[in-house]
Design an enzyme around this catalytic site. Structure first.
Site, PDB file in Angstrom:
ATOM      1  N   ASN A   1       0.832  -1.572   0.372  1.00 25.73           N
ATOM      2  CA  ASN A   1       0.271   0.111  -0.027  1.00 25.73           C
ATOM      3  C   ASN A   1       0.544   1.071   0.008  1.00 25.73           C
ATOM      4  O   ASN A   1       1.709   1.708   1.379  1.00 25.73           O
ATOM      5  CB  ASN A   1      -0.792   0.381   1.541  1.00 25.73           C
ATOM      6  CG  ASN A   1      -2.237   1.165   1.125  1.00 25.73           C
ATOM      7  OD1 ASN A   1      -1.807   1.868   0.160  1.00 25.73           O
ATOM      8  ND2 ASN A   1      -3.047   1.043   1.506  1.00 25.73           N
ATOM      9  N   ASP A   2       1.211   1.656  -0.823  1.00 23.08           N
ATOM     10  CA  ASP A   2       2.021   3.328  -1.540  1.00 23.08           C
ATOM     11  C   ASP A   2       1.225   3.786  -0.790  1.00 23.08           C
ATOM     12  O   ASP A   2       2.048   5.374  -0.235  1.00 23.08           O
ATOM     13  CB  ASP A   2       1.861   3.480  -2.967  1.00 23.08           C
ATOM     14  CG  ASP A   2       3.085   2.448  -3.790  1.00 23.08           C
ATOM     15  OD1 ASP A   2       3.777   1.946  -3.098  1.00 23.08           O
ATOM     16  OD2 ASP A   2       2.339   2.542  -5.297  1.00 23.08           O
ATOM     17  N   CYS A   3      -0.077   3.948   0.650  1.00 19.15           N
ATOM     18  CA  CYS A   3      -0.601   5.373   0.158  1.00 19.15           C
ATOM     19  C   CYS A   3      -0.521   5.182   2.256  1.00 19.15           C
ATOM     20  O   CYS A   3      -0.588   5.936   3.083  1.00 19.15           O
ATOM     21  CB  CYS A   3      -1.541   5.255  -0.185  1.00 19.15           C
ATOM     22  SG  CYS A   3      -1.983   5.636  -1.697  1.00 19.15           S
TER      23      CYS A   3
END
Ligand code: GLC
Ligand code: GLC
Length: 810
Positions: A482-484
């Site tokens: 999850n890049d966020c």
């Protein structure tokens, strides 16, 4: 509401209304020349790299939407129209767009004249071919003019949109016969040019955009077309284009076809010129010659079709459910090829400028693609591994043209290295080719640093062990999948990128339960590989680390009803019932379930039930719940999105299959199927007006239950959703799984399915696998015969070439 229908026999989606709720696109080319094309002929072409070698221009997110493309204009007695409706938008008497496997056919008619364009990139050809057919369906003679159109991009797509002080002075073309050559910068550091030809004498041409359109006109009213008169402009700077004019007469019932070729040429340095300032056109003319008759074009189109027949014959299902069959047999596999080719670089949501090939993305794409062309998967694995560092860390992305790691995006995403293990073992299980492990692969593309690919896997595995946090769980680094979820970022400057800005690392306690699950699953995968190689000690070492991690998860990663998501910088829980928002997340629950952590103790069952209760919704499983309603500086980008969108409680389709697989681990076929069905494009077709994007491919995200418009999808085509859903349905639900020395049969289906048949080509042999389910079970193989012989268990050892019949009873 629908805007078309599936034509499964032809493997096409047929769009019957040009005003789709968003441009519905297709991809041409699978090797090095690529085009994106919408249902109204919008789109662009590039060679290998959408950023560095853009051939034609496109303006993303324009007004009107989808402006710029490979247009044809017809002027018959002052009525000007385009077969794809756009850009003229003249009402048509009929319209149809057929998106097929790497080709698109657009057909329109007006006043008894029909125009059809077939667009495709022939195999092994650095060009797009357009076969234009005009038919007079009326009973009188027709005289009219046809104009083609493309707009050249000045190669570097980023500079092309930024550096106008230079760009407006550099453009150069040559015109010879019916060919327009685009040669901007060829004189200096480029040894490549592009061209656009037609296989007939032309009545005129334009190469200067301003002359073609008139300075203040849009794509819908080109001055040259409206006047029916070319000025034969030769571009000097400004914006070069290419347009041919054909003057035609068709008798009643007559039809004529023309072949247009939009191509790319690279010349060796010493063969660049024919004479002073005149480019060497020989290679272009050779390609043009190869497609100078309709017969030649049809032959190469048939080759493309045969190529797809072969690719799609490796795994086919006959389930009696047409939606399932069309996804598995056609569209999901097709999308897997496209994601393999493009990673996340160029779609109608990815500009082709922002991203190269992702390390984690490309490895995941392989699990859905490897059965199609294992040799290309092999090459990809080596390319990816070459961007790794000695300590197992890696560049997050690399550019396809140079194959070098992208410095701007950098490194430090701690899930990245582990994906190389699944990419590689998937390849070996499909192909049986263990030799790839001995392949010398450099670090950071530095010659002289080569170590075996197996060594790269070892350092990938060790990278996690060398980055453990206070609970013995993996440190998250910049982010995991999850890049966020940016736990070390603490950004309060809107001009910073969450992914690349300087992270606070000293003293970070931010640990990821998603990487923990991934480590357990892929650590076991690594250990099994070691055993196969006779590396017993290494296998034992790996398994020891895996069980330490399993214990750490059970001890510090369980929240009572589900798995925690992470610990933040200060060591506080994320994804816990204690939290006010974001109490439960999909990723850690999916990964710990797939890894079977605490399976016997009932943890997996509980976690999957919690997901069902708290995250499932009408349109799919949302990423987290409750959605974040304010910005949490300690969580980063996830809380920047409005509730229900993207990583903040959107239905991020990529991770739904993790739950499907998690359910199959416990034999719950009904739930796995229900989750599959909810996000399957063929099932969203019925509500296309809400879903908005293409009903034949997955989108990255469907707006979640907290969103303003739940069910509305975005970011179609380039998403790990393609590979993961294909992997889940074919290997876990239908349950035919390649293994090192054979196929494993382990379906997990709804109890009311009576059975199905899978045809699987595997290492030279063809297996017809008939599954029957007389007692209405969900899983468990009771009986398996191979060519009439009863086998123990559910493993089919590799068989000699030829046809084999496998009968399976659940
Ligand atoms: C995007 C990225 C992928 C990431 C995902 C979740 O799809 O390409 O790498 O894992 O978003 O943030
Ligand atoms: C944004 C997107 C995410 C993507 C990331 C990297 O954070 O939400 O999906 O992975 O950018 O490009």
């Amino acid at each position: 509401m629908q805007y078309g229908y599936f034509d499964d026999a032809n493997r096409e989606y047929v769009i019957t209304n040009p005003q789709t709720p968003w441009p519905w696109i297709n991809y041409l080319g699978t090797e090095d020349f690529f085009s994106l094309i919408s249902n109204t002929a919008g789109g662009y072409s590039f060679y290998k790299d959408a950023k560095f070698r853009r051939i034609t221009r496109y303006r993303y997110n324009n007004v009107p939407m989808d402006s710029g493309g490979k247009y044809f204009y017809i002027n018959e007695d002052g009525t000007v129209w385009s077969p794809g409706w756009k850009p003229c938008k003249t009402p048509l008497d009929s319209y149809e767009c057929r998106h097929g496997m790497n080709y698109t056919k657009i057909k329109g008619s007006k006043n008894g004249l029909e125009a059809e364009v077939l667009y495709f990139v022939p195999l092994k050809t650095k060009a797009e071919v357009q076969l234009l057919t005009l038919r007079n369906t009326s009973s009188t003679v027709k005289t009219f003019k046809v104009f083609s159109f493309v707009e050249w991009c000045l190669w570097n797509a980023a500079a092309d949109m930024e550096n106008f002080q230079r760009n407006f002075s550099t453009g150069e073309v040559e015109v010879q016969g019916s060919v327009v050559y685009h040669k901007t910068e060829y004189k200096e550091r480029r040894d490549h040019y592009a061209y656009y030809s037609v296989n007939a004498p032309i009545a005129g041409f334009e190469t200067d955009r301003e002359t073609f359109f008139g300075l203040y006109n849009g794509f819908d009213e080109p001055q040259t077309v409206l006047e029916g008169q070319t000025r034969n402009s030769v571009a000097h700077g400004w914006s070069p284009v290419a347009s041919h004019c054909l003057e035609l007469e068709l008798q009643a019932g007559e039809s004529k076809s023309f072949v247009f070729v939009l191509g790319y040429v690279e010349n060796p340095q010493d063969q660049k010129w024919e004479s002073k300032n005149i480019i060497n056109k020989k290679p272009a003319l050779e390609v043009i010659d190869k497609f100078d008759t309709i017969e030649k074009v049809i032959d190469s189109f048939n080759e493309l079709k045969a190529y797809w027949d072969k690719l799609l014959s490796v795994y086919t299902v006959d389930s009696g459910n047409e939606k399932l069959d069309r996804m598995v047999n056609i569209w999901n596999q097709y999308q897997c090829m496209i994601t393999f080719c493009f990673s996340r670089s160029a779609s109608f949501f990815e500009s082709g400028i922002g991203r190269g090939m992702g390390f984690r993305d490309s490895n995941q794409d392989l699990i859905g693609f490897v059965h199609q062309i294992p040799e290309r998967a092999r090459e990809r694995i080596i390319d990816i591994a070459s961007t790794q560092f000695q300590d197992g860390g890696c560049y997050h992305q690399y550019q396809p043209l140079t194959k070098k790691g992208n410095n701007e995006i950098g490194q430090g995403f701690n899930d990245d290295p582990l994906w190389l293990i699944i990419g590689t073992t998937s390849y070996i299980k499909e192909s049986g080719d263990f030799s790839i492990l001995e392949e010398p692969v450099p670090f950071d593309n530095e010659p002289g640093t080569e170590k075996s690919l197996f060594h790269h896997l070892t350092v990938s595995f060790d990278h996690v062990i060398h980055h453990l946090g206070p609970h013995g769980l993996p440190l998250i680094g910049r982010a995991d999948w999850n890049d966020c979820l940016n736990l070390n970022c603490f950004s309060n400057d809107p001009n910073e990128s969450f992914q690349t800005t300087e992270n606070k690392t000293a003293g970070s306690k931010a640990e990821s339960l998603m990487i923990a699950g991934q480590f357990v699953l892929y650590g076991r995968e690594y250990a099994e590989l070691c055993l196969r190689l006779g590396k017993k000690e290494e296998a034992e070492r790996a398994l020891k680390e895996v069980s330490k991690m399993t214990e750490a998860v059970i001890k510090h990663g369980w929240d009572g009803e589900w798995f925690l998501r992470a610990y933040d910088f200060d060591g506080n829980k994320i994804g816990s019932n204690e939290n006010e928002e974001g109490k439960i997340f999909i990723e850690s629950n999916g990964w710990c379930a797939m890894a079977g952590i605490g399976l016997e103790a009932g943890m997996v069952g509980k976690a999957m039930d919690a997901v069902n209760e708290k995250l499932d919704s009408e349109h799919g499983i949302v990423l987290n719940n409750p959605a974040f309603t304010k910005y949490y500086i300690e969580y980063g980008e996830i809380s920047s999105y409005p509730p229900g969108y993207k990583e903040n409680a959107g239905i991020f389709c990529h991770n739904n299959p993790w739950i499907m697989i998690g359910e199959t681990i416990q034999g719950r076929g009904d739930r796995a199927w229900e989750y599959y069905r909810k996000i399957s494009p063929a099932y969203t077709e019925a509500h296309s007006e809400l879903h908005k994007v293409e009903p034949y491919v997955y989108a990255q995200m469907i707006a979640g239950k907290d969103a303003f418009r739940p069910g509305e999808a975005k970011n179609s085509w380039l998403t790990g959703t393609a590979a993961w859903n294909y992997y889940a349905i074919t290997q876990y639900i239908l349950g035919i799984k390649p293994d090192y020395d054979g196929l494993i049969v382990n379906p997990c289906i709804p109890a009311d399915w009576k059975g199905f048949t899978v045809n699987r080509k595997f290492r030279g042999a063809n297996y017809e696998i008939r599954i029957s389910n007389p007692d209405g079970r969900m899983s468990g193989v009771r009986k398996l015969t191979l060519d009439g012989i009863l086998l123990e268990g559910n493993h089919i050892p590799c068989q000699p070439n030829g046809d084999h019949l496998v009968l399976v009873e659940l």
